[in-house]
Design a protein around this motif. Structure first.
Motif, PDB file in Angstrom:
ATOM      1  N   ALA A 192       0.917  -1.034  -0.061  1.00 53.55           N
ATOM      2  CA  ALA A 192       0.041  -0.002   0.175  1.00 53.55           C
ATOM      3  C   ALA A 192       0.897   1.242  -0.052  1.00 53.55           C
ATOM      4  CB  ALA A 192      -0.893   0.008   1.401  1.00 53.55           C
ATOM      5  N   VAL A 211      -5.396   3.996   6.561  1.00 54.03           N
ATOM      6  CA  VAL A 211      -4.928   3.199   7.766  1.00 54.03           C
ATOM      7  C   VAL A 211      -3.961   3.943   8.314  1.00 54.03           C
ATOM      8  CG1 VAL A 211      -4.090   0.967   8.199  1.00 54.03           C
ATOM      9  CG2 VAL A 211      -5.657   1.030   6.377  1.00 54.03           C
ATOM     10  N   LYS A 250      -0.885   3.852  11.334  1.00 57.46           N
ATOM     11  CA  LYS A 250      -0.263   2.475  12.227  1.00 57.46           C
ATOM     12  C   LYS A 250       0.631   3.292  13.008  1.00 57.46           C
ATOM     13  CE  LYS A 250      -0.863  -1.078   8.577  1.00 57.46           C
ATOM     14  NZ  LYS A 250       0.055  -2.168   7.510  1.00 57.46           N
ATOM     15  N   VAL A 278      -2.819  -0.467  14.990  1.00 57.18           N
ATOM     16  CA  VAL A 278      -3.340  -0.119  13.490  1.00 57.18           C
ATOM     17  C   VAL A 278      -4.849   0.535  13.862  1.00 57.18           C
ATOM     18  CG1 VAL A 278      -4.002  -1.023  11.269  1.00 57.18           C
ATOM     19  CG2 VAL A 278      -2.207  -1.822  12.687  1.00 57.18           C
ATOM     20  N   ILE A 293      -8.018   2.123  11.473  1.00 58.32           N
ATOM     21  CA  ILE A 293      -8.629   2.280  10.279  1.00 58.32           C
ATOM     22  C   ILE A 293      -9.560   3.267  10.572  1.00 58.32           C
ATOM     23  CG2 ILE A 293      -9.965   1.293   8.238  1.00 58.32           C
ATOM     24  CD1 ILE A 293      -8.741  -1.538   8.721  1.00 58.32           C
ATOM     25  N   GLU A 349      -2.361   3.841   2.701  1.00 54.47           N
ATOM     26  CA  GLU A 349      -3.627   3.400   1.654  1.00 54.47           C
ATOM     27  C   GLU A 349      -4.240   2.351   2.200  1.00 54.47           C
ATOM     28  OE1 GLU A 349      -3.835   1.892  -2.744  1.00 54.47           O
ATOM     29  OE2 GLU A 349      -2.038   2.102  -1.968  1.00 54.47           O
ATOM     30  N   PHE A 350      -5.849   2.263   2.259  1.00 51.19           N
ATOM     31  CA  PHE A 350      -6.402   1.238   2.517  1.00 51.19           C
ATOM     32  C   PHE A 350      -6.843   0.305   1.347  1.00 51.19           C
ATOM     33  CE2 PHE A 350     -10.681  -1.002   2.621  1.00 51.19           C
ATOM     34  CZ  PHE A 350     -10.514  -1.504   3.765  1.00 51.19           C
ATOM     35  N   LEU A 351      -6.456  -0.972   1.817  1.00 46.36           N
ATOM     36  CA  LEU A 351      -6.449  -1.807   0.671  1.00 46.36           C
ATOM     37  C   LEU A 351      -7.720  -2.952   1.109  1.00 46.36           C
ATOM     38  CD1 LEU A 351      -2.724  -3.161   0.801  1.00 46.36           C
ATOM     39  CD2 LEU A 351      -3.680  -1.738  -0.869  1.00 46.36           C
ATOM     40  N   GLU A 369      -7.263 -11.545   3.439  1.00 51.48           N
ATOM     41  CA  GLU A 369      -5.858 -11.713   3.788  1.00 51.48           C
ATOM     42  C   GLU A 369      -5.494 -13.016   3.959  1.00 51.48           C
ATOM     43  OE1 GLU A 369      -4.828  -9.644   7.687  1.00 51.48           O
ATOM     44  OE2 GLU A 369      -6.795  -8.504   7.302  1.00 51.48           O
ATOM     45  N   LYS A 418      -8.001 -13.469  13.337  1.00 48.61           N
ATOM     46  CA  LYS A 418      -7.471 -12.663  14.276  1.00 48.61           C
ATOM     47  C   LYS A 418      -8.455 -12.247  15.423  1.00 48.61           C
ATOM     48  CE  LYS A 418      -3.557 -10.835  11.638  1.00 48.61           C
ATOM     49  NZ  LYS A 418      -3.884 -11.357  10.436  1.00 48.61           N
ATOM     50  N   MET A 445      -2.673  -8.925   1.199  1.00 48.88           N
ATOM     51  CA  MET A 445      -3.987  -8.589   1.208  1.00 48.88           C
ATOM     52  C   MET A 445      -4.261  -8.852  -0.730  1.00 48.88           C
ATOM     53  SD  MET A 445      -6.855  -7.411   2.297  1.00 48.88           S
ATOM     54  CE  MET A 445      -6.853  -6.172   3.703  1.00 48.88           C
ATOM     55  N   LEU A 498       0.838  -6.514   3.421  1.00 45.50           N
ATOM     56  CA  LEU A 498       0.373  -5.870   4.647  1.00 45.50           C
ATOM     57  C   LEU A 498       1.594  -5.672   5.663  1.00 45.50           C
ATOM     58  CD1 LEU A 498      -3.052  -7.180   5.261  1.00 45.50           C
ATOM     59  CD2 LEU A 498      -2.518  -4.748   4.254  1.00 45.50           C
ATOM     60  N   GLU A 499       2.230  -6.635   5.735  1.00 40.99           N
ATOM     61  CA  GLU A 499       3.114  -6.763   6.637  1.00 40.99           C
ATOM     62  C   GLU A 499       4.186  -7.873   6.671  1.00 40.99           C
ATOM     63  OE1 GLU A 499       2.473  -7.598  10.977  1.00 40.99           O
ATOM     64  OE2 GLU A 499       0.826  -9.126  10.175  1.00 40.99           O
TER      65      GLU A 499
HETATM   66  P1  AMP Z   1      -0.477  -5.066  10.485  1.00 38.97           P
HETATM   67  O1  AMP Z   1      -0.243  -4.991  11.950  1.00 38.97           O
HETATM   68  O2  AMP Z   1      -0.092  -3.856   9.884  1.00 38.97           O
HETATM   69  O3  AMP Z   1      -0.690  -6.361  10.095  1.00 38.97           O
HETATM   70  O4  AMP Z   1      -2.302  -4.601  10.454  1.00 38.97           O
HETATM   71  C1  AMP Z   1      -3.042  -5.354  11.336  1.00 38.97           C
HETATM   72  C2  AMP Z   1      -4.591  -5.649  10.450  1.00 38.97           C
HETATM   73  O5  AMP Z   1      -4.929  -4.389  10.232  1.00 38.97           O
HETATM   74  C3  AMP Z   1      -4.146  -6.483   9.289  1.00 38.97           C
HETATM   75  O6  AMP Z   1      -4.250  -7.649   9.528  1.00 38.97           O
HETATM   76  C4  AMP Z   1      -5.318  -6.003   8.467  1.00 38.97           C
HETATM   77  O7  AMP Z   1      -6.422  -6.653   8.892  1.00 38.97           O
HETATM   78  C5  AMP Z   1      -5.389  -4.537   8.775  1.00 38.97           C
HETATM   79  N1  AMP Z   1      -4.766  -3.755   7.863  1.00 38.97           N
HETATM   80  C6  AMP Z   1      -3.414  -3.383   8.071  1.00 38.97           C
HETATM   81  N2  AMP Z   1      -2.972  -2.389   6.846  1.00 38.97           N
HETATM   82  C7  AMP Z   1      -4.110  -2.546   6.004  1.00 38.97           C
HETATM   83  C8  AMP Z   1      -4.168  -1.660   4.722  1.00 38.97           C
HETATM   84  N3  AMP Z   1      -3.348  -1.058   4.315  1.00 38.97           N
HETATM   85  N4  AMP Z   1      -5.734  -1.941   4.256  1.00 38.97           N
HETATM   86  C9  AMP Z   1      -6.606  -2.469   5.129  1.00 38.97           C
HETATM   87  N5  AMP Z   1      -6.399  -3.175   6.043  1.00 38.97           N
HETATM   88  C10 AMP Z   1      -5.257  -3.063   6.533  1.00 38.97           C
END
Ligand code: AMP
Ligand code: GLY
Length: 431
Positions: free
Chosen positions: A120, A141, A143, A153, A155, A184-186, A190, A212, A271, A282-283
């Protein structure tokens, strides 16, 4: 007989211990630190905490192990693998420098951009005004990326929510070096795709999905994970290789180029947008996932000891040991149900007696996470996520039914089980 030490105390580590024993062509002598009551039934456990780096190094030297397999991220970030290499003990896991991929979201983003990995769009900001200026649309999003972990995180659906979150993360919390990644929101679904890496190349494991949130329909607070399944509809072996070439290999290449090669498990949280046909990261995590591992490893038929030993390299950590390695999988589906204790995730009720463990059908695999033995020798709850139950089946629905049937037979006060694990796979699979 080769000797291996598994570091950690959870369901993931119990699944690793089981897979090491089950898949080995020459069965290794397995030790664990600190382990748990379930692991103690399968391996020799040692009372050294998973974050006690000097203690773990001393134990590995004393046992003269051939390999250390590290489960959780904390010892990785603290440099356990580096310390083991100094005493010439091969370790499966990344060095502290490579584990920053999990330790810092901003570093992970920088590596993704440098490596050309699809992710993103984002900007890292340190003030509320810069944060608001970086937002190009909603939802957005936000973080947290600073010393105080756990802000997590958010949203944000609109301007007011975004501003309030930025104020909270950057101003109300008085952390000196607070920063926020504005991302950016995706949209999409997952998928967890993990790869075993030897510093040079990345070999993907079977894909998985985890759940989760605590409640059905992805409602309620986040947990460590309430269930998982493998494989994933729409990500077959060929597609997994293609995705891995786009999300794992470039990162392995980039870290090698920077002189901090990645060895161990590189976990890409993806994603997948089936409509757009896109996959974005995403991570990254720098270890096996929990509870993905409990569903993925029971399907592995390749020798896990040989695999992790090859990826770890020799005592002098020469890299590239996975050349020519191909992984073999049981074609069946695996579903893992997590049994959590009363109050989880806000708290964890301890000391509730667990009944029915001795009646679990042999077709299901029970791995321990937060269990303990009380003064009367009974197995009791000892943490938030207590047990994992995994079953294999010819279809997602067979695996799911077998896993739930076995899970329902294990009883303790306040037991929490999410009821919709792997429902998605059942709905989509056309066998
Ligand atoms: P992360 O710790 O970065 O994995 O974020 C935790 C959760 O937030 C993820 O498992 C996703 O469900 C959600 N998330 C993180 N980044 C995004 C993104 N860019 N767009 C949509 N959902 C996100
Ligand atoms: N299942 C998510 C994780 O291991 O981080």
């Amino acid at each position: 007989m080769p000797k291996v030490l598994v570091v950690g105390a959870g369901g993931r580590e119990h699944a690793i211990v089981r897979a090491l024993l089950r898949t080995a062509s020459a069965t290794p002598e397995v030790h664990a630190a600190p382990g748990n009551p379930g692991i103690a039934a399968d391996a020799a456990v040692h009372d050294v905490a998973a974050d006690d780096v000097p203690g773990l190094v001393a134990l590995a030297v004393e046992l003269a192990v051939d390999l250390v397999v590290v489960g959780p991220e904390v010892p990785l970030v603290a440099g356990l693998v580096d310390a083991l290499r100094e005493v010439r003990i091969p370790a499966f896991g990344p060095t502290a420098a490579a584990a920053r991929l999990e330790g810092s979201k901003a570093f992970a983003k920088e590596i993704m951009i440098a490596a050309g990995v699809p992710t993103a769009g984002y900007e890292t900001v340190t003030t509320v005004d810069a944060g608001m200026a970086a937002i190009t649309g909603y939802p957005v999003v936000l973080k947290y990326d600073g010393l105080a972990a756990g802000k997590g995180v958010v949203i944000a659906e609109d301007e007011a929510a975004a501003r309030a979150t930025l104020v909270d993360m950057l101003e109300d919390q008085q952390f000196g070096d607070a920063a926020v990644v504005v991302e950016e929101f995706l949209a999409g679904e997952e998928v967890s795709l993990l790869a075993v890496c030897d510093g040079v190349r990345a070999i993907p494991l079977a894909p998985a999905q985890d759940y989760k949130r605590i409640f059905e329909g992805d409602q309620g607070p986040n947990t460590g994970g309430m269930g998982s399944y493998s494989p994933v509809v729409g990500v077959d072996a060929a597609r997994a290789l293609e995705i891995s070439a786009a999300v794992h290999q470039p990162v392995v290449d980039e870290l090698a180029r920077r002189g901090t090669p990645f060895t161990g498990v590189l976990y890409a949280g993806l994603m997948v947008d089936p409509d757009a046909g896109t996959v974005k990261v995403l991570e990254y995590n720098t270890r096996f996932g929990d509870p993905e591992t409990q569903a993925v490893l029971p399907r592995l038929t390749s020798d896990l000891f040989a695999l992790t030993a090859a990826a770890a390299g020799g005592p002098d950590a020469e890299l590239g040991g996975l050349e020519g390695v191909e992984l073999a999988w049981d074609e069946r589906w695996a579903v893992t149900i997590v049994l959590a204790s009363r109050g989880y995730p806000a708290s964890a009720h301890k000391g509730d007696v667990i009944k029915g463990l001795d009646r679990t059908p042999s077709s299901a695999e029970v791995t321990h996470a937060g269990t303990a033995i009380d003064e009367r020798g009974r197995v009791v709850t000892g943490g938030g996520r207590v047990l994992n139950v995994t079953a294999l089946g010819e279809s997602p629905s067979q695996a799911r039914q077998a896993a739930y049937a076995a899970a329902q037979g294990i009883l303790f006060d306040g037991r929490q089980i999410r009821k919709d694990i792997a429902e998605r796979a059942v709905e989509r699979w056309q066998g």
